[in-house]
Write a protein that holds these residues in place. Structure first.
Motif, PDB file in Angstrom:
ATOM      1  N   LEU A  60       0.829  -1.208   0.000  1.00  0.00           N
ATOM      2  CA  LEU A  60       0.000   0.000   0.000  1.00  0.00           C
ATOM      3  C   LEU A  60       0.865   1.262   0.000  1.00  0.00           C
ATOM      4  N   ILE A  61       1.919   1.248   0.805  1.00  0.00           N
ATOM      5  CA  ILE A  61       2.842   2.395   0.825  1.00  0.00           C
ATOM      6  C   ILE A  61       3.496   2.555  -0.547  1.00  0.00           C
ATOM      7  N   GLY A  62       3.894   1.437  -1.170  1.00  0.00           N
ATOM      8  CA  GLY A  62       4.480   1.485  -2.507  1.00  0.00           C
ATOM      9  C   GLY A  62       3.497   1.997  -3.548  1.00  0.00           C
ATOM     10  N   PHE A  63       2.234   1.606  -3.430  1.00  0.00           N
ATOM     11  CA  PHE A  63       1.187   2.081  -4.333  1.00  0.00           C
ATOM     12  C   PHE A  63       1.018   3.596  -4.218  1.00  0.00           C
ATOM     13  N   ILE A  64       0.923   4.075  -2.976  1.00  0.00           N
ATOM     14  CA  ILE A  64       0.781   5.522  -2.738  1.00  0.00           C
ATOM     15  C   ILE A  64       2.018   6.259  -3.240  1.00  0.00           C
ATOM     16  N   CYS A  65       3.174   5.690  -2.978  1.00  0.00           N
ATOM     17  CA  CYS A  65       4.436   6.285  -3.425  1.00  0.00           C
ATOM     18  C   CYS A  65       4.447   6.403  -4.956  1.00  0.00           C
ATOM     19  N   TYR A  66       4.018   5.378  -5.640  1.00  0.00           N
ATOM     20  CA  TYR A  66       3.956   5.401  -7.103  1.00  0.00           C
ATOM     21  C   TYR A  66       3.065   6.530  -7.585  1.00  0.00           C
ATOM     22  N   ARG A  67       1.885   6.658  -6.963  1.00  0.00           N
ATOM     23  CA  ARG A  67       0.944   7.707  -7.358  1.00  0.00           C
ATOM     24  C   ARG A  67       1.547   9.101  -7.133  1.00  0.00           C
ATOM     25  N   LEU A  88      10.659   2.377 -11.927  1.00  0.00           N
ATOM     26  CA  LEU A  88      11.895   1.816 -11.374  1.00  0.00           C
ATOM     27  C   LEU A  88      12.204   2.424 -10.007  1.00  0.00           C
ATOM     28  N   VAL A  89      11.952   3.727  -9.858  1.00  0.00           N
ATOM     29  CA  VAL A  89      12.173   4.381  -8.561  1.00  0.00           C
ATOM     30  C   VAL A  89      11.252   3.766  -7.515  1.00  0.00           C
ATOM     31  N   ASP A  90       9.982   3.541  -7.872  1.00  0.00           N
ATOM     32  CA  ASP A  90       9.039   2.933  -6.934  1.00  0.00           C
ATOM     33  C   ASP A  90       9.437   1.499  -6.593  1.00  0.00           C
ATOM     34  N   LEU A  91       9.912   0.753  -7.581  1.00  0.00           N
ATOM     35  CA  LEU A  91      10.396  -0.612  -7.314  1.00  0.00           C
ATOM     36  C   LEU A  91      11.522  -0.588  -6.287  1.00  0.00           C
ATOM     37  N   MET A  92      12.446   0.343  -6.436  1.00  0.00           N
ATOM     38  CA  MET A  92      13.573   0.422  -5.505  1.00  0.00           C
ATOM     39  C   MET A  92      13.109   0.831  -4.107  1.00  0.00           C
ATOM     40  N   ILE A  93      12.246   1.847  -4.030  1.00  0.00           N
ATOM     41  CA  ILE A  93      11.753   2.305  -2.722  1.00  0.00           C
ATOM     42  C   ILE A  93      10.986   1.191  -2.021  1.00  0.00           C
ATOM     43  N   THR A  94      10.073   0.554  -2.741  1.00  0.00           N
ATOM     44  CA  THR A  94       9.266  -0.519  -2.139  1.00  0.00           C
ATOM     45  C   THR A  94      10.139  -1.713  -1.769  1.00  0.00           C
ATOM     46  N   GLY A  95      11.126  -2.012  -2.602  1.00  0.00           N
ATOM     47  CA  GLY A  95      12.050  -3.103  -2.280  1.00  0.00           C
ATOM     48  C   GLY A  95      12.838  -2.824  -1.009  1.00  0.00           C
ATOM     49  N   ILE A  96      13.301  -1.595  -0.868  1.00  0.00           N
ATOM     50  CA  ILE A  96      14.044  -1.209   0.342  1.00  0.00           C
ATOM     51  C   ILE A  96      13.126  -1.268   1.563  1.00  0.00           C
ATOM     52  N   LEU A  97      11.900  -0.776   1.431  1.00  0.00           N
ATOM     53  CA  LEU A  97      10.941  -0.846   2.546  1.00  0.00           C
ATOM     54  C   LEU A  97      10.654  -2.298   2.938  1.00  0.00           C
ATOM     55  N   THR A  98      10.521  -3.152   1.945  1.00  0.00           N
ATOM     56  CA  THR A  98      10.275  -4.574   2.232  1.00  0.00           C
ATOM     57  C   THR A  98      11.478  -5.172   2.952  1.00  0.00           C
ATOM     58  N   TYR A  99      12.672  -4.861   2.472  1.00  0.00           N
ATOM     59  CA  TYR A  99      13.890  -5.362   3.105  1.00  0.00           C
ATOM     60  C   TYR A  99      13.958  -4.916   4.569  1.00  0.00           C
ATOM     61  N   LEU A 100      13.721  -3.624   4.797  1.00  0.00           N
ATOM     62  CA  LEU A 100      13.753  -3.104   6.168  1.00  0.00           C
ATOM     63  C   LEU A 100      12.651  -3.724   7.026  1.00  0.00           C
ATOM     64  N   GLY A 101      11.480  -3.890   6.439  1.00  0.00           N
ATOM     65  CA  GLY A 101      10.375  -4.515   7.167  1.00  0.00           C
ATOM     66  C   GLY A 101      10.705  -5.933   7.605  1.00  0.00           C
ATOM     67  N   TYR A 102      11.308  -6.704   6.721  1.00  0.00           N
ATOM     68  CA  TYR A 102      11.682  -8.080   7.070  1.00  0.00           C
ATOM     69  C   TYR A 102      12.806  -8.097   8.097  1.00  0.00           C
ATOM     70  N   LYS A 103      13.769  -7.187   7.949  1.00  0.00           N
ATOM     71  CA  LYS A 103      14.858  -7.128   8.935  1.00  0.00           C
ATOM     72  C   LYS A 103      14.301  -6.813  10.324  1.00  0.00           C
ATOM     73  N   LEU A 104      13.388  -5.842  10.421  1.00  0.00           N
ATOM     74  CA  LEU A 104      12.777  -5.490  11.717  1.00  0.00           C
ATOM     75  C   LEU A 104      11.894  -6.610  12.224  1.00  0.00           C
ATOM     76  N   HIS A 105      11.155  -7.242  11.345  1.00  0.00           N
ATOM     77  CA  HIS A 105      10.242  -8.324  11.730  1.00  0.00           C
ATOM     78  C   HIS A 105      11.014  -9.524  12.274  1.00  0.00           C
ATOM     79  N   PHE A 106      12.077  -9.913  11.578  1.00  0.00           N
ATOM     80  CA  PHE A 106      12.844 -11.081  12.010  1.00  0.00           C
ATOM     81  C   PHE A 106      13.691 -10.787  13.232  1.00  0.00           C
ATOM     82  N   LYS A 107      14.027  -9.511  13.439  1.00  0.00           N
ATOM     83  CA  LYS A 107      14.776  -9.123  14.631  1.00  0.00           C
ATOM     84  C   LYS A 107      13.914  -9.307  15.879  1.00  0.00           C
TER      85      LYS A 107
END
Length: 160
Positions: free
Chosen positions: A119-126, A139-158
């Motif tokens: 949802l954040i990536g969708f809003i970011c794209y818009r 491509l910018v949205d793909l990178m931003i959403t990918g980084i957010l997903t990476y950070l989300g998983y790092k925080l979640h698994f921590k």
């Protein structure tokens, strides 16, 4: 150019191939539309197994025909941008979660964290659509959403 035209339709018309061009257009439209409607029915059936994919496909065809008759189809650019804003963040979440973190959550219907990041990536794209980027906003949205997903998983698994 022998015909003085750059439009393929005009070239075929001037070459006496107007009927052939019409047949090509009709067949290509009918076959792709059939596949789209059938795909919608089968996709819906994969979500709700008791649904009949053929009936859903026919229903989608009926609704699509009705919409084409009622709504103006002169400019579908906004619709295409809307569809385009759905898939890049979804793909980014899928790539990072599946290939980077090897998250094979087939047993879950959905993950709240991934839905929120999408949802954040969708809003970011818009929002990105209003600016010009060298790489383009997809491509910018793909990178931003990918980084957010990476950070989300790092925080979640921590936390786990």
């Amino acid at each position: 150019m022998m015909t003085g035209e750059s439009d393929i339709a005009q070239i075929m018309l001037k070459a006496g191939l107007g009927i052939s061009a019409l047949i090509i257009i009709i067949l290509s439209t009918v076959t792709t539309t059939f596949l789209d409607a059938f795909s919608a029915g089968i996709s819906f059936q994969s979500i709700i197994s008791k649904a009949d994919g053929l009936i859903i496909g026919l229903l989608v065809t009926f609704i699509g025909t009705l919409c084409a008759l009622v709504f103006p189809m002169d400019d579908i650019t906004n619709f295409l941008y809307f569809i385009g804003s759905i898939f890049p963040p979804m793909i980014a979440v899928m790539i990072v979660s599946f290939f980077v973190f090897h998250d094979h959550s087939e047993h879950q219907d959905y993950q709240w964290m991934n839905l929120l990041i999408w949802l954040i990536g969708f809003i970011c794209y818009r929002l990105l659509m209003h600016y010009e980027y060298t790489l383009g906003y997809t491509l910018v949205d793909l990178m931003i959403t990918g980084i957010l997903t990476y950070l989300g998983y790092k925080l979640h698994f921590k936390k786990s």
